[in-house]
Motif scaffolding. Structure first.
Motif, PDB file in Angstrom:
ATOM      1  N   GLU A  48       0.817  -1.212   0.000  1.00  0.00           N
ATOM      2  CA  GLU A  48       0.000   0.000   0.000  1.00  0.00           C
ATOM      3  C   GLU A  48       0.856   1.271   0.000  1.00  0.00           C
ATOM      4  O   GLU A  48       0.635   2.181  -0.786  1.00  0.00           O
ATOM      5  CB  GLU A  48      -0.935  -0.005   1.209  1.00  0.00           C
ATOM      6  N   GLU A  49       1.795   1.336   0.928  1.00  0.00           N
ATOM      7  CA  GLU A  49       2.611   2.545   1.085  1.00  0.00           C
ATOM      8  C   GLU A  49       4.017   2.257   0.561  1.00  0.00           C
ATOM      9  O   GLU A  49       4.982   2.129   1.308  1.00  0.00           O
ATOM     10  CB  GLU A  49       2.631   2.967   2.549  1.00  0.00           C
ATOM     11  N   ALA A  50       4.143   2.168  -0.753  1.00  0.00           N
ATOM     12  CA  ALA A  50       5.380   1.693  -1.383  1.00  0.00           C
ATOM     13  C   ALA A  50       6.548   2.646  -1.208  1.00  0.00           C
ATOM     14  O   ALA A  50       7.708   2.244  -1.365  1.00  0.00           O
ATOM     15  CB  ALA A  50       5.129   1.466  -2.874  1.00  0.00           C
ATOM     16  N   TYR A  51       6.286   3.917  -0.885  1.00  0.00           N
ATOM     17  CA  TYR A  51       7.358   4.909  -0.793  1.00  0.00           C
ATOM     18  C   TYR A  51       7.600   5.353   0.643  1.00  0.00           C
ATOM     19  O   TYR A  51       8.739   5.552   1.042  1.00  0.00           O
ATOM     20  CB  TYR A  51       7.020   6.122  -1.671  1.00  0.00           C
ATOM     21  N   SER A  52       6.536   5.509   1.422  1.00  0.00           N
ATOM     22  CA  SER A  52       6.677   5.927   2.823  1.00  0.00           C
ATOM     23  C   SER A  52       6.858   4.750   3.767  1.00  0.00           C
ATOM     24  O   SER A  52       7.363   4.912   4.873  1.00  0.00           O
ATOM     25  CB  SER A  52       5.443   6.711   3.266  1.00  0.00           C
ATOM     26  N   HIS A  53       6.387   3.561   3.352  1.00  0.00           N
ATOM     27  CA  HIS A  53       6.430   2.329   4.146  1.00  0.00           C
ATOM     28  C   HIS A  53       5.663   2.462   5.464  1.00  0.00           C
ATOM     29  O   HIS A  53       6.018   1.843   6.466  1.00  0.00           O
ATOM     30  CB  HIS A  53       7.881   1.892   4.392  1.00  0.00           C
ATOM     31  N   LEU A  54       4.566   3.228   5.417  1.00  0.00           N
ATOM     32  CA  LEU A  54       3.697   3.392   6.584  1.00  0.00           C
ATOM     33  C   LEU A  54       2.556   2.386   6.581  1.00  0.00           C
ATOM     34  O   LEU A  54       1.483   2.643   7.110  1.00  0.00           O
ATOM     35  CB  LEU A  54       3.126   4.813   6.607  1.00  0.00           C
ATOM     36  N   ASP A  55       2.809   1.220   6.019  1.00  0.00           N
ATOM     37  CA  ASP A  55       1.749   0.225   5.860  1.00  0.00           C
ATOM     38  C   ASP A  55       1.110  -0.179   7.184  1.00  0.00           C
ATOM     39  O   ASP A  55      -0.092  -0.443   7.242  1.00  0.00           O
ATOM     40  CB  ASP A  55       2.308  -1.015   5.163  1.00  0.00           C
ATOM     41  N   LEU A  56       1.897  -0.250   8.252  1.00  0.00           N
ATOM     42  CA  LEU A  56       1.333  -0.676   9.531  1.00  0.00           C
ATOM     43  C   LEU A  56       0.393   0.377  10.113  1.00  0.00           C
ATOM     44  O   LEU A  56      -0.537   0.045  10.853  1.00  0.00           O
ATOM     45  CB  LEU A  56       2.445  -1.003  10.529  1.00  0.00           C
ATOM     46  N   LEU A  57       0.618   1.648   9.782  1.00  0.00           N
ATOM     47  CA  LEU A  57      -0.309   2.696  10.199  1.00  0.00           C
ATOM     48  C   LEU A  57      -1.657   2.491   9.513  1.00  0.00           C
ATOM     49  O   LEU A  57      -2.712   2.568  10.147  1.00  0.00           O
ATOM     50  CB  LEU A  57       0.262   4.062   9.842  1.00  0.00           C
ATOM     51  N   ASP A  58      -1.625   2.212   8.213  1.00  0.00           N
ATOM     52  CA  ASP A  58      -2.860   1.902   7.483  1.00  0.00           C
ATOM     53  C   ASP A  58      -3.522   0.639   8.027  1.00  0.00           C
ATOM     54  O   ASP A  58      -4.745   0.571   8.170  1.00  0.00           O
ATOM     55  CB  ASP A  58      -2.552   1.694   6.001  1.00  0.00           C
ATOM     56  N   PHE A  59      -2.712  -0.370   8.290  1.00  0.00           N
ATOM     57  CA  PHE A  59      -3.165  -1.648   8.855  1.00  0.00           C
ATOM     58  C   PHE A  59      -3.974  -1.373  10.115  1.00  0.00           C
ATOM     59  O   PHE A  59      -5.119  -1.836  10.269  1.00  0.00           O
ATOM     60  CB  PHE A  59      -1.911  -2.480   9.142  1.00  0.00           C
ATOM     61  N   ALA A  60      -3.376  -0.613  11.030  1.00  0.00           N
ATOM     62  CA  ALA A  60      -4.035  -0.341  12.309  1.00  0.00           C
ATOM     63  C   ALA A  60      -5.334   0.429  12.106  1.00  0.00           C
ATOM     64  O   ALA A  60      -6.347   0.152  12.768  1.00  0.00           O
ATOM     65  CB  ALA A  60      -3.092   0.437  13.226  1.00  0.00           C
ATOM     66  N   ALA A  61      -5.345   1.395  11.172  1.00  0.00           N
ATOM     67  CA  ALA A  61      -6.554   2.186  10.935  1.00  0.00           C
ATOM     68  C   ALA A  61      -7.660   1.334  10.336  1.00  0.00           C
ATOM     69  O   ALA A  61      -8.840   1.479  10.699  1.00  0.00           O
ATOM     70  CB  ALA A  61      -6.226   3.366  10.023  1.00  0.00           C
ATOM     71  N   ASN A  62      -7.325   0.435   9.407  1.00  0.00           N
ATOM     72  CA  ASN A  62      -8.324  -0.497   8.873  1.00  0.00           C
ATOM     73  C   ASN A  62      -8.938  -1.329   9.996  1.00  0.00           C
ATOM     74  O   ASN A  62     -10.162  -1.526  10.046  1.00  0.00           O
ATOM     75  CB  ASN A  62      -7.700  -1.435   7.853  1.00  0.00           C
ATOM     76  N   VAL A  63      -8.100  -1.833  10.887  1.00  0.00           N
ATOM     77  CA  VAL A  63      -8.590  -2.659  11.993  1.00  0.00           C
ATOM     78  C   VAL A  63      -9.479  -1.838  12.918  1.00  0.00           C
ATOM     79  O   VAL A  63     -10.529  -2.316  13.385  1.00  0.00           O
ATOM     80  CB  VAL A  63      -7.409  -3.287  12.761  1.00  0.00           C
ATOM     81  N   GLU A  64      -9.074  -0.600  13.190  1.00  0.00           N
ATOM     82  CA  GLU A  64      -9.887   0.267  14.050  1.00  0.00           C
ATOM     83  C   GLU A  64     -11.268   0.515  13.435  1.00  0.00           C
ATOM     84  O   GLU A  64     -12.291   0.474  14.139  1.00  0.00           O
ATOM     85  CB  GLU A  64      -9.166   1.591  14.278  1.00  0.00           C
ATOM     86  N   GLY A  65     -11.307   0.769  12.127  1.00  0.00           N
ATOM     87  CA  GLY A  65     -12.594   0.979  11.473  1.00  0.00           C
ATOM     88  C   GLY A  65     -13.451  -0.269  11.466  1.00  0.00           C
ATOM     89  O   GLY A  65     -14.672  -0.206  11.658  1.00  0.00           O
ATOM     90  N   ALA A  66     -12.810  -1.414  11.244  1.00  0.00           N
ATOM     91  CA  ALA A  66     -13.533  -2.682  11.262  1.00  0.00           C
ATOM     92  C   ALA A  66     -14.109  -2.957  12.646  1.00  0.00           C
ATOM     93  O   ALA A  66     -15.250  -3.413  12.795  1.00  0.00           O
ATOM     94  CB  ALA A  66     -12.608  -3.826  10.844  1.00  0.00           C
ATOM     95  N   ARG A  67     -13.319  -2.661  13.660  1.00  0.00           N
ATOM     96  CA  ARG A  67     -13.791  -2.933  15.033  1.00  0.00           C
ATOM     97  C   ARG A  67     -14.937  -1.998  15.419  1.00  0.00           C
ATOM     98  O   ARG A  67     -15.872  -2.422  16.113  1.00  0.00           O
ATOM     99  CB  ARG A  67     -12.640  -2.809  16.029  1.00  0.00           C
ATOM    100  N   GLU A  68     -14.861  -0.751  14.985  1.00  0.00           N
ATOM    101  CA  GLU A  68     -15.952   0.176  15.294  1.00  0.00           C
ATOM    102  C   GLU A  68     -17.274  -0.346  14.738  1.00  0.00           C
ATOM    103  O   GLU A  68     -18.298  -0.343  15.427  1.00  0.00           O
ATOM    104  CB  GLU A  68     -15.639   1.553  14.723  1.00  0.00           C
ATOM    105  N   ALA A  69     -17.254  -0.786  13.479  1.00  0.00           N
ATOM    106  CA  ALA A  69     -18.482  -1.307  12.876  1.00  0.00           C
ATOM    107  C   ALA A  69     -18.982  -2.540  13.626  1.00  0.00           C
ATOM    108  O   ALA A  69     -20.184  -2.675  13.895  1.00  0.00           O
ATOM    109  CB  ALA A  69     -18.231  -1.647  11.411  1.00  0.00           C
TER     110      ALA A  69
END
Length: 385
Positions: free
Chosen positions: A287-308
């Motif tokens: 996902e984050e091929a240049y910044s390598h912040l993939d784990l930040l996105d990972f955590a946000a996806n999980v947070e959104g999934a858990r909220e629902a």
């Protein structure tokens, strides 16, 4: 073997690529949870091929419906979308590689729909919902869940507007370091509600397409175009118009979500969809091929999934408390698996993870995705009574 771990772990230079992982309750064709024609009333088998998608049957009565989506050997097509007359995607399954299947359930109103399979030789085919769904009494627990999710989405998109405006201002000012610092925080609210944004046609690719997703690089816009400029090229040169377009696209999303309402199945399908996003691109480092912040996105996806899921929990406790316990525990397991990589308000670079660490994260996601994929079916049945 479980879905994510069934897919090959392929090593690459930086440092591991987990090749694919697909949606919901994906299973090999012929295994449990997959399609199979001529199912129960309200069940539609969708076959994905390179020629296009076919539905059997092509029409169902209004009300509860389950779509079993099967990739029957397609190599250029990996998703199927059900789109209503207004152009909104009301249900989809993505990242289905050959031999895999997944399902989604929802309650459909009568009308003309379109089954879409991007990149197929024939990308669209008609689908009809007839009659009218039987009137029922709205369960107050589900009503509270959908209202809560509507409020959550609006709040996240409002945060996205603020964060994107700040990022764009830094880009337009030519301040590379400030723009880098603001890039990650702008990604978080987007990733929490990504599946909602994806439902609005071409808005998602304008905001979130990766370079490999676009046919002509000259038309590439959105977050990842800015990410490349900042983190790979170390410049804001040429990025100001992209930032301006991103601000406009996010403002459009903000307008759309103000009037968007949800049914309980939207929360369930969206929660599963966010886990699919983790498996298909975040835990792989794509996902984050240049910044390598993939784990930040990972955590946000999980947070959104858990909220629902948490919003649905009071209603699910009535129908299947054991499933609630299982899913809650596995959400906790994913959060625990991520915790060692937390670094201040963000996470360590994906490039620092070893192959074993990636496998452990993938295992935790897979263990959650399996029971979570059962929720939409439970919700559609219970909400319709």
């Amino acid at each position: 073997m479980s879905r994510t771990l069934r897919v090959l772990l392929a090593l690459s230079a930086s440092p591991v690529v987990l090749l694919a992982a697909c949606g919901g309750s994906a299973e090999p064709v012929g295994g449990g949870g997959g399609g199979g024609g001529g199912g129960a009333e309200g069940t539609v088998r969708v076959s994905i091929t390179d020629d296009g998608c076919t539905a059997e049957p092509t029409s169902v009565p209004a009300g509860a419906a389950t779509f079993d989506v099967v990739n029957d050997g397609a190599t250029t097509v990996t998703e199927a979308e059900l789109v209503n007359a207004g152009g909104r995607i009301v249900g989809e399954r993505e990242n289905l590689t050959p031999g895999l299947s997944a399902s989604f359930s929802l309650r459909l109103e009568a009308g003309e729909y379109t089954l879409q399979c991007p990149n197929a030789a024939t990308e669209t085919s008609p689908f009809t919902v007839t009659g009218a769904a039987a009137a029922g009494t709205e369960d107050p627990l589900f009503a509270a869940a959908t209202q809560g999710y509507q409020d959550y989405v609006k709040a996240q998109v409002a945060d996205l507007v603020t964060a994107t405006d700040a990022l764009a201002a830094a880009v337009q000012a030519g301040d590379v370091e400030r723009a880098k610092a603001l890039y990650g925080p702008a990604r978080v609210p987007w990733e929490r509600v990504e599946t909602v944004a994806e439902s609005f046609g071409d808005l998602d690719p304008r905001v979130d397409a990766r370079l490999a997703d676009v046919a002509d690089p000259a038309t590439w816009t959105g977050f990842h175009r800015i990410e490349q400029a900042l983190f790979e090229q170390g410049t804001t040169a040429g990025a100001a118009p992209v930032a301006q377009q991103l601000v406009a696209d996010v403002a459009e999303l903000n307008t759309l979500v103000q009037s968007t309402t949800y049914q309980p199945a939207d929360l369930a399908n969206g929660s599963s969809g966010l886990l699919d996003e983790v498996a298909s691109s975040k835990v792989t480092g794509e996902e984050e091929a240049y910044s390598h912040l993939d784990l930040l996105d990972f955590a946000a996806n999980v947070e959104g999934a858990r909220e629902a899921f948490d919003l649905l929990t009071p209603a699910l406790q009535v129908t299947d408390p054991e499933l609630v316990t299982t899913i809650t525990r596995r959400f906790d397991d994913v959060t625990t698996a991520l915790a060692p990589y937390r670094q201040g308000e963000s996470y360590v670079s994906y490039t620092t993870l070893s192959q074993d660490q990636v496998r452990d994260l993938a295992s935790a996601v897979d263990a959650l995705a399996e029971p979570l994929s059962q929720v939409s079916g439970k919700v559609v049945g219970a909400a319709g009574r």
